[in-house]
Design a protein around this motif. Structure first.
Motif, PDB file in Angstrom:
ATOM      1  N   ILE A 180       1.097  -1.089   0.030  1.00 28.85           N
ATOM      2  CA  ILE A 180       0.137  -0.159  -0.089  1.00 28.85           C
ATOM      3  C   ILE A 180       0.769   1.287  -0.101  1.00 28.85           C
ATOM      4  O   ILE A 180       0.658   2.304  -0.608  1.00 28.85           O
ATOM      5  CB  ILE A 180      -0.961   0.009   1.169  1.00 28.85           C
ATOM      6  CG1 ILE A 180      -2.011  -1.082   0.994  1.00 28.85           C
ATOM      7  CG2 ILE A 180      -1.752   1.453   1.600  1.00 28.85           C
ATOM      8  CD1 ILE A 180      -2.990  -1.158   2.271  1.00 28.85           C
ATOM      9  N   LEU A 181       2.146   1.238   0.824  1.00 29.31           N
ATOM     10  CA  LEU A 181       2.951   2.401   0.662  1.00 29.31           C
ATOM     11  C   LEU A 181       3.531   2.483  -0.660  1.00 29.31           C
ATOM     12  O   LEU A 181       3.434   3.801  -0.953  1.00 29.31           O
ATOM     13  CB  LEU A 181       3.960   2.050   1.635  1.00 29.31           C
ATOM     14  CG  LEU A 181       3.785   2.307   3.169  1.00 29.31           C
ATOM     15  CD1 LEU A 181       4.891   2.086   4.072  1.00 29.31           C
ATOM     16  CD2 LEU A 181       3.550   4.051   3.480  1.00 29.31           C
ATOM     17  N   LEU A 182       3.862   1.460  -1.364  1.00 35.33           N
ATOM     18  CA  LEU A 182       4.379   1.644  -2.780  1.00 35.33           C
ATOM     19  C   LEU A 182       3.399   2.032  -3.760  1.00 35.33           C
ATOM     20  O   LEU A 182       3.736   3.008  -4.436  1.00 35.33           O
ATOM     21  CB  LEU A 182       4.963   0.114  -3.054  1.00 35.33           C
ATOM     22  CG  LEU A 182       5.497   0.299  -4.543  1.00 35.33           C
ATOM     23  CD1 LEU A 182       6.786   0.957  -4.395  1.00 35.33           C
ATOM     24  CD2 LEU A 182       5.795  -1.226  -4.962  1.00 35.33           C
ATOM     25  N   TRP A 183       1.925   1.716  -3.355  1.00 36.03           N
ATOM     26  CA  TRP A 183       1.084   2.444  -4.218  1.00 36.03           C
ATOM     27  C   TRP A 183       0.752   3.664  -4.070  1.00 36.03           C
ATOM     28  O   TRP A 183       0.492   4.460  -4.884  1.00 36.03           O
ATOM     29  CB  TRP A 183      -0.001   1.359  -4.375  1.00 36.03           C
ATOM     30  CG  TRP A 183      -1.349   1.857  -4.815  1.00 36.03           C
ATOM     31  CD1 TRP A 183      -1.604   1.720  -6.145  1.00 36.03           C
ATOM     32  CD2 TRP A 183      -2.502   2.517  -4.379  1.00 36.03           C
ATOM     33  NE1 TRP A 183      -2.826   2.405  -6.527  1.00 36.03           N
ATOM     34  CE2 TRP A 183      -3.298   2.539  -5.276  1.00 36.03           C
ATOM     35  CE3 TRP A 183      -2.985   2.603  -2.994  1.00 36.03           C
ATOM     36  CZ2 TRP A 183      -4.770   3.221  -5.298  1.00 36.03           C
ATOM     37  CZ3 TRP A 183      -4.198   3.029  -3.009  1.00 36.03           C
ATOM     38  CH2 TRP A 183      -5.040   3.431  -3.846  1.00 36.03           C
ATOM     39  N   LEU A 184       0.895   4.075  -3.027  1.00 38.10           N
ATOM     40  CA  LEU A 184       0.807   5.538  -2.468  1.00 38.10           C
ATOM     41  C   LEU A 184       1.964   6.481  -3.152  1.00 38.10           C
ATOM     42  O   LEU A 184       1.718   7.562  -2.865  1.00 38.10           O
ATOM     43  CB  LEU A 184       0.435   5.629  -1.128  1.00 38.10           C
ATOM     44  CG  LEU A 184      -0.845   5.196  -0.533  1.00 38.10           C
ATOM     45  CD1 LEU A 184      -0.857   5.299   1.024  1.00 38.10           C
ATOM     46  CD2 LEU A 184      -2.040   5.908  -0.895  1.00 38.10           C
ATOM     47  N   GLY A 185       3.209   5.863  -3.419  1.00 35.70           N
ATOM     48  CA  GLY A 185       4.065   6.521  -3.988  1.00 35.70           C
ATOM     49  C   GLY A 185       4.979   7.137  -2.880  1.00 35.70           C
ATOM     50  O   GLY A 185       5.655   7.985  -2.829  1.00 35.70           O
ATOM     51  N   VAL A 186       5.301   6.564  -1.866  1.00 30.36           N
ATOM     52  CA  VAL A 186       6.074   6.999  -0.684  1.00 30.36           C
ATOM     53  C   VAL A 186       7.632   7.051  -1.308  1.00 30.36           C
ATOM     54  O   VAL A 186       8.001   6.097  -2.254  1.00 30.36           O
ATOM     55  CB  VAL A 186       6.329   6.005   0.493  1.00 30.36           C
ATOM     56  CG1 VAL A 186       6.868   4.471   0.070  1.00 30.36           C
ATOM     57  CG2 VAL A 186       6.982   6.505   1.601  1.00 30.36           C
ATOM     58  N   SER A 187       8.363   7.819  -0.945  1.00 29.54           N
ATOM     59  CA  SER A 187       9.770   8.087  -1.497  1.00 29.54           C
ATOM     60  C   SER A 187      10.597   8.675  -0.505  1.00 29.54           C
ATOM     61  O   SER A 187      10.182   9.145   0.603  1.00 29.54           O
ATOM     62  CB  SER A 187       9.773   9.149  -2.674  1.00 29.54           C
ATOM     63  OG  SER A 187       9.339  10.428  -2.347  1.00 29.54           O
ATOM     64  N   LYS A 188      11.944   8.985  -0.716  1.00 33.76           N
ATOM     65  CA  LYS A 188      12.975   9.428   0.296  1.00 33.76           C
ATOM     66  C   LYS A 188      12.584  10.900   0.474  1.00 33.76           C
ATOM     67  O   LYS A 188      12.820  11.172   1.806  1.00 33.76           O
ATOM     68  CB  LYS A 188      14.263   9.445  -0.468  1.00 33.76           C
ATOM     69  CG  LYS A 188      15.625   9.876   0.529  1.00 33.76           C
ATOM     70  CD  LYS A 188      16.862   9.524  -0.334  1.00 33.76           C
ATOM     71  CE  LYS A 188      18.076  10.138   0.438  1.00 33.76           C
ATOM     72  NZ  LYS A 188      18.279   9.441   1.557  1.00 33.76           N
ATOM     73  N   GLN A 189      12.341  11.580  -0.469  1.00 36.48           N
ATOM     74  CA  GLN A 189      11.825  13.024  -0.301  1.00 36.48           C
ATOM     75  C   GLN A 189      10.780  13.217   0.825  1.00 36.48           C
ATOM     76  O   GLN A 189      10.781  14.236   1.675  1.00 36.48           O
ATOM     77  CB  GLN A 189      11.536  13.616  -1.680  1.00 36.48           C
ATOM     78  CG  GLN A 189      12.891  13.962  -2.511  1.00 36.48           C
ATOM     79  CD  GLN A 189      13.226  12.586  -3.254  1.00 36.48           C
ATOM     80  OE1 GLN A 189      12.342  11.656  -3.101  1.00 36.48           O
ATOM     81  NE2 GLN A 189      14.309  12.552  -3.569  1.00 36.48           N
ATOM     82  N   ASP A 190      10.006  12.444   0.904  1.00 33.27           N
ATOM     83  CA  ASP A 190       8.696  12.428   1.882  1.00 33.27           C
ATOM     84  C   ASP A 190       9.334  12.408   3.368  1.00 33.27           C
ATOM     85  O   ASP A 190       8.429  12.800   4.380  1.00 33.27           O
ATOM     86  CB  ASP A 190       7.729  11.248   1.741  1.00 33.27           C
ATOM     87  CG  ASP A 190       7.179  11.314   0.285  1.00 33.27           C
ATOM     88  OD1 ASP A 190       6.903  12.518  -0.330  1.00 33.27           O
ATOM     89  OD2 ASP A 190       6.971  10.412  -0.236  1.00 33.27           O
ATOM     90  N   LEU A 191      10.508  11.658   3.431  1.00 30.00           N
ATOM     91  CA  LEU A 191      10.839  11.529   4.831  1.00 30.00           C
ATOM     92  C   LEU A 191      12.161  12.229   5.187  1.00 30.00           C
ATOM     93  O   LEU A 191      12.615  12.062   6.388  1.00 30.00           O
ATOM     94  CB  LEU A 191      11.271   9.971   5.005  1.00 30.00           C
ATOM     95  CG  LEU A 191       9.826   8.968   4.896  1.00 30.00           C
ATOM     96  CD1 LEU A 191      10.386   7.351   4.786  1.00 30.00           C
ATOM     97  CD2 LEU A 191       9.082   9.131   5.760  1.00 30.00           C
ATOM     98  N   MET A 192      12.652  13.196   4.375  1.00 31.19           N
ATOM     99  CA  MET A 192      13.675  13.777   4.683  1.00 31.19           C
ATOM    100  C   MET A 192      13.423  15.282   4.882  1.00 31.19           C
ATOM    101  O   MET A 192      12.556  15.839   4.297  1.00 31.19           O
ATOM    102  CB  MET A 192      14.788  13.886   3.492  1.00 31.19           C
ATOM    103  CG  MET A 192      15.183  12.517   3.350  1.00 31.19           C
ATOM    104  SD  MET A 192      16.398  12.127   4.575  1.00 31.19           S
ATOM    105  CE  MET A 192      17.819  13.109   4.385  1.00 31.19           C
TER     106      MET A 192
END
Length: 317
Positions: free
Chosen positions: A292-304
């Motif tokens: 589900i996280l992958l489908w939502l498009g989680v990325s490095k930029q979201d967590l930095m």
């Protein structure tokens, strides 16, 4: 202590279409079961008769339950009242306890006293009362509201603790875990009472604990990796926490199994619901949450954080 290699590279995300498909199918089947068959609500929700019995000598709960079953009250709930000489009994009224369709407490006293004195002459009925179904309806609605608030509160926490995509993934998997657990209870016809409701709320907390561990590793690996491909990071996160997930689930399941076989009938509903929830929650942590996280498009930029002075960085643990 590890069961699986910390650096294993099992491609869990490669099975995401199958795992998500199965998860959706189970949710739809569970919703259908709840709509068609529903839950077998216990006396806590449907109302019934409550009585307190005292004995001159210590008595076993199982003996009281057996005496009532012989008199036609097979589904009576018997609990000890803080000692070995007093018990409480909750049950649905039998035909012999009704007077023109309504509960007659004098008949309740007569039927229960005769059943118990036949097994133990020292049995003494101390009190009896009738609980209306209206109280059960209030408990049912309050329990539903409690479960919804728990799930929403967890989602809000994860939104603050991690990022909104993690909150959405957690909410989706929590709904999945609760629905599938209730679906299993519906198809097996197990009684749903307050102890089972408590175990459903415990399942929500247990399940989210598993997911937070994986989410924390995902955030850590995203921040450490120079070139962070989401699929690779998510797979590494699941693999590196797999031993912890399985060991925690295994030992919790062993505890619940012991409670089921040794704890007696009163806590069996709690234990079996927890066992179902542990299995469902563990599988969803591995096969559902990360896709589900992958489908939502989680990325490095979201967590930095964007800058070193970003107050969001200081606020996050």
């Amino acid at each position: 202590m590890e069961i699986f290699n910390h650096n294993a590279n099992v491609n869990f995300l490669g099975m995401r279409k199958v795992s998500i498909g199965i998860a959706v199918l189970l949710m739809l089947v569970s919703i259908a079961l709840l709509a068609v068959r529903g839950l077998d609500y216990g006396l806590d929700f449907t109302g019934g008769i409550s009585a307190e019995i005292s004995y001159q000598q210590p008595v076993a709960v199982a003996d009281v339950r057996e005496a009532l079953a012989k008199a036609g009250m097979e589904h009576a709930v018997v609990q000890s009242l803080g000692g070995t000489k007093e018990v409480s009994v909750r049950m649905q009224p039998t035909a012999a306890m009704l007077d023109q369709g309504k509960v007659n407490l004098d008949k309740v006293s007569d039927v229960v006293s005769r059943a118990l004195k036949a097994a133990r002459p020292d049995a003494q009925l101390k009190s009896r009362s009738s609980v209306s179904s209206q109280v059960g309806d209030e408990l049912r609605s309050d329990g539903t509201v409690a479960a919804i608030f728990v799930i929403l509160g967890i989602g809000l926490y994860l939104w603050v603790r991690f990022e909104r995509r993690f909150a959405i993934a957690a909410l989706a998997t929590e709904v999945h875990d609760v629905l599938v657990t209730l679906g299993v209870l519906a198809i097996t016809g197990r009684e749903f009472d307050l102890t089972v409701l408590a175990s459903v709320l415990a399942v929500i907390g247990y399940s989210i604990n598993d997911k937070v561990v994986v989410f924390d590793r995902i955030r850590e690996l995203f921040r450490l990796a120079r070139k962070a491909e989401p699929v690779e990071v998510l797979n590494r996160s699941i693999n590196s926490t797999l031993s912890r997930t399985i060991i925690t689930s295994l030992f919790t399941a062993i505890t619940m199994a012991a409670l089921y076989f040794i704890g007696g009938a009163v806590v069996q509903g709690f234990a079996i619901t927890m066992l179902i929830g542990i299995l469902v929650g563990t599988l969803s942590s591995i096969f559902v949450a990360s896709p589900i996280l992958l489908w939502l498009g989680v990325s490095k930029q979201d967590l930095m954080p964007q800058t070193k002075e970003n107050p969001e960085l200081a606020r996050r643990p």
